[in-house]
Scaffold this motif. Structure first.
Motif, mmCIF file in Angstrom:
data_model
loop_
_atom_site.group_PDB
_atom_site.id
_atom_site.type_symbol
_atom_site.label_atom_id
_atom_site.label_comp_id
_atom_site.label_asym_id
_atom_site.label_seq_id
_atom_site.Cartn_x
_atom_site.Cartn_y
_atom_site.Cartn_z
ATOM 1 N N LYS A 1 24.904 67.837 58.717
ATOM 2 C CA LYS A 1 23.853 67.320 59.603
ATOM 3 C C LYS A 1 24.405 66.940 60.976
ATOM 4 O O LYS A 1 23.667 66.531 61.846
ATOM 5 N N GLY A 2 25.692 67.044 61.140
ATOM 6 C CA GLY A 2 26.270 66.697 62.442
ATOM 7 C C GLY A 2 26.462 65.205 62.620
ATOM 8 O O GLY A 2 26.563 64.723 63.735
ATOM 9 N N THR A 3 26.489 64.463 61.539
ATOM 10 C CA THR A 3 26.677 63.025 61.626
ATOM 11 C C THR A 3 28.101 62.731 62.081
ATOM 12 O O THR A 3 29.068 63.271 61.547
ATOM 13 N N VAL A 4 28.209 61.883 63.071
ATOM 14 C CA VAL A 4 29.515 61.512 63.576
ATOM 15 C C VAL A 4 29.786 60.063 63.183
ATOM 16 O O VAL A 4 28.955 59.189 63.400
ATOM 17 N N VAL A 5 30.908 59.850 62.577
ATOM 18 C CA VAL A 5 31.301 58.500 62.189
ATOM 19 C C VAL A 5 32.397 58.061 63.139
ATOM 20 O O VAL A 5 33.468 58.673 63.195
ATOM 21 N N ALA A 6 32.116 57.007 63.914
ATOM 22 C CA ALA A 6 33.096 56.511 64.875
ATOM 23 C C ALA A 6 34.020 55.521 64.189
ATOM 24 O O ALA A 6 33.573 54.665 63.441
ATOM 25 N N GLU A 7 35.301 55.699 64.431
ATOM 26 C CA GLU A 7 36.255 54.750 63.883
ATOM 27 C C GLU A 7 36.232 53.489 64.718
ATOM 28 O O GLU A 7 36.156 53.540 65.939
ATOM 29 N N ARG A 8 36.312 52.367 64.042
ATOM 30 C CA ARG A 8 36.314 51.078 64.716
ATOM 31 C C ARG A 8 37.744 50.751 65.136
ATOM 32 O O ARG A 8 38.665 50.841 64.346
ATOM 33 N N LYS A 9 37.892 50.395 66.392
ATOM 34 C CA LYS A 9 39.217 50.027 66.878
ATOM 35 C C LYS A 9 39.566 48.641 66.339
ATOM 36 O O LYS A 9 38.722 47.745 66.349
ATOM 37 N N PRO A 10 40.790 48.476 65.883
ATOM 38 C CA PRO A 10 41.179 47.150 65.382
ATOM 39 C C PRO A 10 41.220 46.146 66.529
ATOM 40 O O PRO A 10 41.595 46.485 67.660
ATOM 41 N N GLU A 11 40.801 44.924 66.227
ATOM 42 C CA GLU A 11 40.848 43.873 67.236
ATOM 43 C C GLU A 11 42.276 43.373 67.330
ATOM 44 O O GLU A 11 42.902 43.075 66.325
ATOM 45 N N VAL A 12 42.782 43.315 68.538
ATOM 46 C CA VAL A 12 44.146 42.870 68.748
ATOM 47 C C VAL A 12 44.097 41.512 69.435
ATOM 48 O O VAL A 12 43.533 41.377 70.513
ATOM 49 N N LYS A 13 44.668 40.524 68.761
ATOM 50 C CA LYS A 13 44.711 39.179 69.334
ATOM 51 C C LYS A 13 46.065 38.959 69.982
ATOM 52 O O LYS A 13 47.084 39.450 69.502
ATOM 53 N N LYS A 14 46.055 38.206 71.057
ATOM 54 C CA LYS A 14 47.312 37.805 71.660
ATOM 55 C C LYS A 14 47.947 36.763 70.744
ATOM 56 O O LYS A 14 47.247 35.951 70.145
ATOM 57 N N PRO A 15 49.273 36.776 70.638
ATOM 58 C CA PRO A 15 49.919 35.781 69.778
ATOM 59 C C PRO A 15 49.788 34.385 70.383
ATOM 60 O O PRO A 15 49.695 34.243 71.606
ATOM 61 N N PRO A 16 49.780 33.356 69.538
ATOM 62 C CA PRO A 16 49.716 31.995 70.089
ATOM 63 C C PRO A 16 50.979 31.718 70.907
ATOM 64 O O PRO A 16 52.061 32.206 70.580
ATOM 65 N N MET A 17 50.810 30.956 71.947
ATOM 66 C CA MET A 17 51.927 30.642 72.832
ATOM 67 C C MET A 17 52.319 29.177 72.651
ATOM 68 O O MET A 17 51.497 28.338 72.298
ATOM 69 N N TYR A 18 53.595 28.910 72.913
ATOM 70 C CA TYR A 18 54.144 27.570 72.716
ATOM 71 C C TYR A 18 54.875 27.101 73.960
ATOM 72 O O TYR A 18 55.610 27.862 74.585
ATOM 73 N N LYS A 19 54.652 25.821 74.295
ATOM 74 C CA LYS A 19 55.356 25.199 75.413
ATOM 75 C C LYS A 19 56.702 24.701 74.902
ATOM 76 O O LYS A 19 56.756 24.021 73.878
ATOM 77 N N VAL A 20 57.746 25.031 75.611
ATOM 78 C CA VAL A 20 59.065 24.476 75.313
ATOM 79 C C VAL A 20 59.245 23.289 76.257
ATOM 80 O O VAL A 20 59.169 23.434 77.473
ATOM 81 N N MET A 21 59.432 22.118 75.647
ATOM 82 C CA MET A 21 59.465 20.863 76.399
ATOM 83 C C MET A 21 60.864 20.255 76.389
ATOM 84 O O MET A 21 61.547 20.298 75.363
ATOM 85 N N LEU A 22 61.252 19.679 77.510
ATOM 86 C CA LEU A 22 62.456 18.854 77.573
ATOM 87 C C LEU A 22 61.992 17.411 77.631
ATOM 88 O O LEU A 22 61.060 17.078 78.374
ATOM 89 N N LEU A 23 62.631 16.543 76.836
ATOM 90 C CA LEU A 23 62.244 15.139 76.753
ATOM 91 C C LEU A 23 63.274 14.259 77.449
ATOM 92 O O LEU A 23 64.480 14.504 77.352
ATOM 93 N N ASN A 24 62.785 13.234 78.097
ATOM 94 C CA ASN A 24 63.658 12.328 78.830
ATOM 95 C C ASN A 24 64.451 11.434 77.877
ATOM 96 O O ASN A 24 63.992 11.085 76.799
ATOM 97 N N ASP A 25 65.653 11.096 78.295
ATOM 98 C CA ASP A 25 66.449 10.064 77.623
ATOM 99 C C ASP A 25 67.213 9.323 78.713
ATOM 100 O O ASP A 25 67.214 9.738 79.864
#
Length: 107
Positions: free
Chosen positions: A11-35
């Motif tokens: 019948k000419g049916t076209v099935v579109a593949e769904r692109k996977p959702e790509v999330k950015k990785p969580p980011m972390y602050k590197v902190m220096l603490l006073n002493d």
């Protein structure tokens, strides 16, 4: 292939593949603490050596650590942040300084 599937193709049916959702990785602050014991010039050298800051940037962050109690040395993915924290803490201890480096999730 089942007969039903073959009919869909006929019948000419076209099935579109769904692109996977790509999330950015969580980011972390590197902190220096006073002493009250680590010299300011040691903090500046750490910022230059481990975080590749210019003298001006390192001095600005060092002053933030000194006056505000903490300063952000950089923002990285968790693996890089963990490595930086470990390297800085080990380096500070091996040089006889109590400088503390930590990480926290960036909002």
């Amino acid at each position: 292939m089942s007969e039903e599937k073959e009919q869909e193709f006929d019948k000419g049916t076209v099935v579109a593949e769904r692109k996977p959702e790509v999330k950015k990785p969580p980011m972390y602050k590197v902190m220096l603490l006073n002493d009250d014991y680590t010299p300011m010039d040691f903090v500046v050298s750490v910022l230059k050596q481990f975080f590749y800051k210019s003298m001006e940037q390192a001095t600005k962050i060092m002053l933030q650590v000194h006056y505000d109690g903490a300063g952000v040395a950089g923002i990285y993915t968790s693996e890089i942040a963990e490595t930086k924290v470990s390297l800085v803490n080990d380096y500070a201890r091996s040089n006889g300084h109590p400088l503390m480096c930590t990480m926290e999730q960036n909002d």
